[in-house]
Write an enzyme that holds these catalytic residues in place. Structure first.
Site, PDB file in Angstrom:
ATOM      1  CG  PHE A 148      16.682  83.121  24.595  1.00  0.00           C
ATOM      2  CD1 PHE A 148      17.742  83.624  23.868  1.00  0.00           C
ATOM      3  CD2 PHE A 148      16.490  83.592  25.888  1.00  0.00           C
ATOM      4  CE1 PHE A 148      18.581  84.578  24.405  1.00  0.00           C
ATOM      5  CE2 PHE A 148      17.330  84.549  26.430  1.00  0.00           C
ATOM      6  CZ  PHE A 148      18.382  85.052  25.684  1.00  0.00           C
ATOM      7  CD  GLU A 149      17.996  77.543  24.690  1.00  0.00           C
ATOM      8  OE1 GLU A 149      18.420  76.766  23.840  1.00  0.00           O
ATOM      9  OE2 GLU A 149      18.675  77.899  25.670  1.00  0.00           O
ATOM     10  N   GLY A 150      15.785  78.531  19.694  1.00  0.00           N
ATOM     11  CA  GLY A 150      14.956  78.250  18.525  1.00  0.00           C
ATOM     12  C   GLY A 150      13.674  79.045  18.642  1.00  0.00           C
ATOM     13  CG  LEU A 206      19.429  73.992  20.452  1.00  0.00           C
ATOM     14  CD1 LEU A 206      19.195  74.253  18.972  1.00  0.00           C
ATOM     15  CD2 LEU A 206      19.334  75.283  21.246  1.00  0.00           C
ATOM     16  NE  ARG A 248      14.366  74.244  20.522  1.00  0.00           N
ATOM     17  CZ  ARG A 248      14.701  73.642  19.398  1.00  0.00           C
ATOM     18  NH1 ARG A 248      14.494  72.337  19.274  1.00  0.00           N
ATOM     19  NH2 ARG A 248      15.229  74.312  18.405  1.00  0.00           N
TER      20      ARG A 248
END
Length: 587
Positions: free
Chosen positions: A403-405, A261, A265
């Site tokens: 997305f992505e956290g 991640l 990110r």
């Protein structure tokens, strides 16, 4: 080769000065970088945008075809070692391609899911046999990758996943049971990176072939945006996965997930940059062509202000992104990643700048949201109509903050990680706070230039962080509203400094005349941001104290925020004129 001791620690920008000579900027692109940029942008313009309508209508096989075409150009293998048919290029090259692909709308999700989270777990944590089996196909595009982490009841809290993996009686395979939600590329993926709990508690990553018996897909999700990408449930019903397809170690799947991640990110921020440049280009062209009251709307003051702010935010996110890319390359160049565990070594190195990756993700995706929104506004009623591309960019942009956290999760990561690193002695938080106290006790001083305002932003973070720790101690991390605002102070300080360092480097290398547009955008951003940060700091302090204690803290804040600001309206006009003349983002 850089020595690790020569590199700044992640988050250390808050506690000291950075020399402009030590940051990477887009002006430092090599000839190879520029050629790669042209190749990637040409592919997106000539192949992806040319079939965007068909992509949005989900023409069968088109995404897979484009992935294979990207593979023929070498765009799928930048992060993959040459041993497995990849190019193994630097992270600046990776960033360049991600930025260019970001112009490609939903295909950015398709290609990013394939080359990023869908394959990097194998690159970083796979065995030689796993890499040899899967990575050449990823590079060519013959095998499409996907990442199956999220579940219907487990999104941000990934560790609460319910998917199980149980060892077969003969010990040769695991039986996977569960459902994964919102899986990009699912319709045509050949392999999935799946996370499941062995025996219900050992969180583990697996490589699962898409043609495995018992693996099925739900219907396509009907999404607000990125309609051209495939998003479905992946349903696992006693899916047999050979034991040799365990990725990394049993019970350590979280190590795989969280490390992947970080890079995901960062690449998403690069996608956001590419989309923002495209939106600004569309808006500038429309503003130049559209006439009202006998003149192009680009001549109206409020339209100029919009174009200027769109360009400024784009410049700042670009400066942050490539500064961070330089940090990632710097640390990777100082590591020995040649062995079978080289990917794990690289992942650990990238983790050093997890904070910066989160900062890039938050700033870039929120700046992108602003840019596309103003792009629609400049188009007026036409911006709300689907025949104009800006309408699609507006819808596509919204998912980036999820997305992505989510950006909320990423905000909580920043102050908490800074505190943990300070407790370990990796960051001089207490020393910096003490130095600030001495500065305030001496009465402070007016900040009269951009460098002083950047330091004021850092001081606001230190002042409010110290006040938070004074009241809550280590329980500060539970106060999410305060933690989120502390993160905003840190992010904006990094943004301001990144733009300023890039501009200082350009002035030194190109001269003030050639770098004047960069100088205008940097000054306008810093002047326009510092008051916003002061209001955040006041809000934090007002939540931490009251009465005489609050009055004292606000006086301390005033001591660090004394400043002189420039004429942002005039700067916006000059910047807008440059944007209109170029008809696009240009520096």
């Amino acid at each position: 080769m850089n020595r690790m001791s020569d590199l700044p620690k992640g988050g250390s920008f808050l506690f000291g000065e950075t020399r402009f000579q030590d940051v990477f900027t887009p002006e430092d692109f090599t000839l190879e970088h520029k050629m790669l940029y042209r190749t990637a942008m040409g592919f997106v313009t000539d192949r992806v945008l040319a079939v965007m309508e068909e992509l949005e209508e989900k023409r069968d096989g088109l995404n897979k075809q484009l992935i294979q075409e990207a593979g023929e150009l070498g765009l799928n293998g930048l992060d993959i070692p040459e041993e497995y048919d990849g190019l193994d290029l630097d992270k600046i090259s990776t960033t360049i391609v991600a930025e260019c692909i970001g112009k490609g709308g939903s295909f950015a999700m398709t290609q990013g899911g394939h080359t990023g989270i869908g394959s990097m777990p194998i690159v970083m944590f796979g065995t030689h046999e796993q890499k040899k089996k899967y990575l050449p196909g990823i590079v060519s595009g013959e095998k499409a990758g996907a990442y199956a982490l999220t579940e219907p009841g487990a999104g941000s809290d990934a560790m609460s996943a319910k998917t199980r993996a149980d060892l077969s009686p003969d010990g040769k395979y695991y039986l996977l049971n569960g459902t994964k939600q919102f899986i990009t590329n699912s319709a045509f993926a050949d392999l999935f990176i799946v996370y499941a709990k062995i025996a219900g508690d050992k969180y583990t990553a697996f490589i699962v072939d898409a043609d495995s018996e018992g693996l099925s897909l739900g219907p396509e999700e009907k999404k607000m945006g990125i309609k051209g990408s495939s998003t479905r449930q992946v349903i696992l019903d006693n899916v047999k996965v050979p034991v040799e397809n365990i990725l990394f170690e049993i019970g350590r799947g979280h190590i795989v997930a969280f490390n992947i991640l970080n890079l995901g990110r960062y690449k998403l921020a690069a996608n956001a940059l590419g989309a923002s440049k495209h939106a600004l280009e569309l808006a500038a062209a429309y503003a130049n062509e559209r006439k009202q009251f006998g003149t192009p709307i680009a001549n109206f003051g409020l339209i100029k202000e919009k174009l200027a702010k769109m360009a400024i935010k784009t410049y700042v996110m670009e400066s942050m992104l490539y500064r961070t890319g330089g940090l990632l390359d710097g640390i990777l160049h100082g590591l020995d990643t040649s062995g079978e565990n080289g990917g794990q070594v690289a992942a650990k190195g990238i983790e050093e700048y997890a904070l910066e990756c989160s900062m890039n993700k938050i700033f870039a995706t929120e700046a992108q949201g602003y840019v596309v929104d103003e792009g629609v506004q400049i188009h007026g009623g036409y911006g709300y109509c689907s025949e104009y591309s800006i309408e699609r960019l507006y819808r596509d942009a919204r998912i980036y903050r999820i997305f992505e956290g989510t950006n909320e999760i990423n905000r909580t990561i920043i102050p908490i990680t800074l505190l943990r690193r300070a407790d370990k002695g990796d960051l001089p938080l207490q020393e910096a706070v003490q130095k600030l106290k001495e500065y305030i006790a001496a009465g402070g001083a007016a900040r009269e230039d951009e460098a002083g305002l950047i330091q004021a932003a850092k001081d606001m973070f230190l002042l409010t962080m110290a006040a938070g720790l004074q009241k809550y101690g280590k329980n500060l991390q539970k106060e999410q509203e305060i933690v989120g605002k502390l993160a905003d102070l840190a992010i904006q300080a990094f943004a301001m400094e990144s733009a300023w360092l890039r501009t200082q480097k350009a002035v030194a290398n190109e001269g003030e005349t050639k770098a004047k547009l960069k100088s205008w955008m940097t000054s306008a951003f810093i002047y326009g941001t510092i008051g916003y940060l002061e209001s955040i700091a006041k809000e934090i302090l007002s939540a931490l104290a009251e009465g005489q204690e609050l009055e004292s803290l606000l006086k301390d804040l005033q001591a660090v925020t004394q400043c002189t600001l420039g004429n942002t309206i005039a700067l916006h006009r000059d910047i807008a004129a440059a944007v209109s003349e170029a008809g696009k983002y240009a520096v």
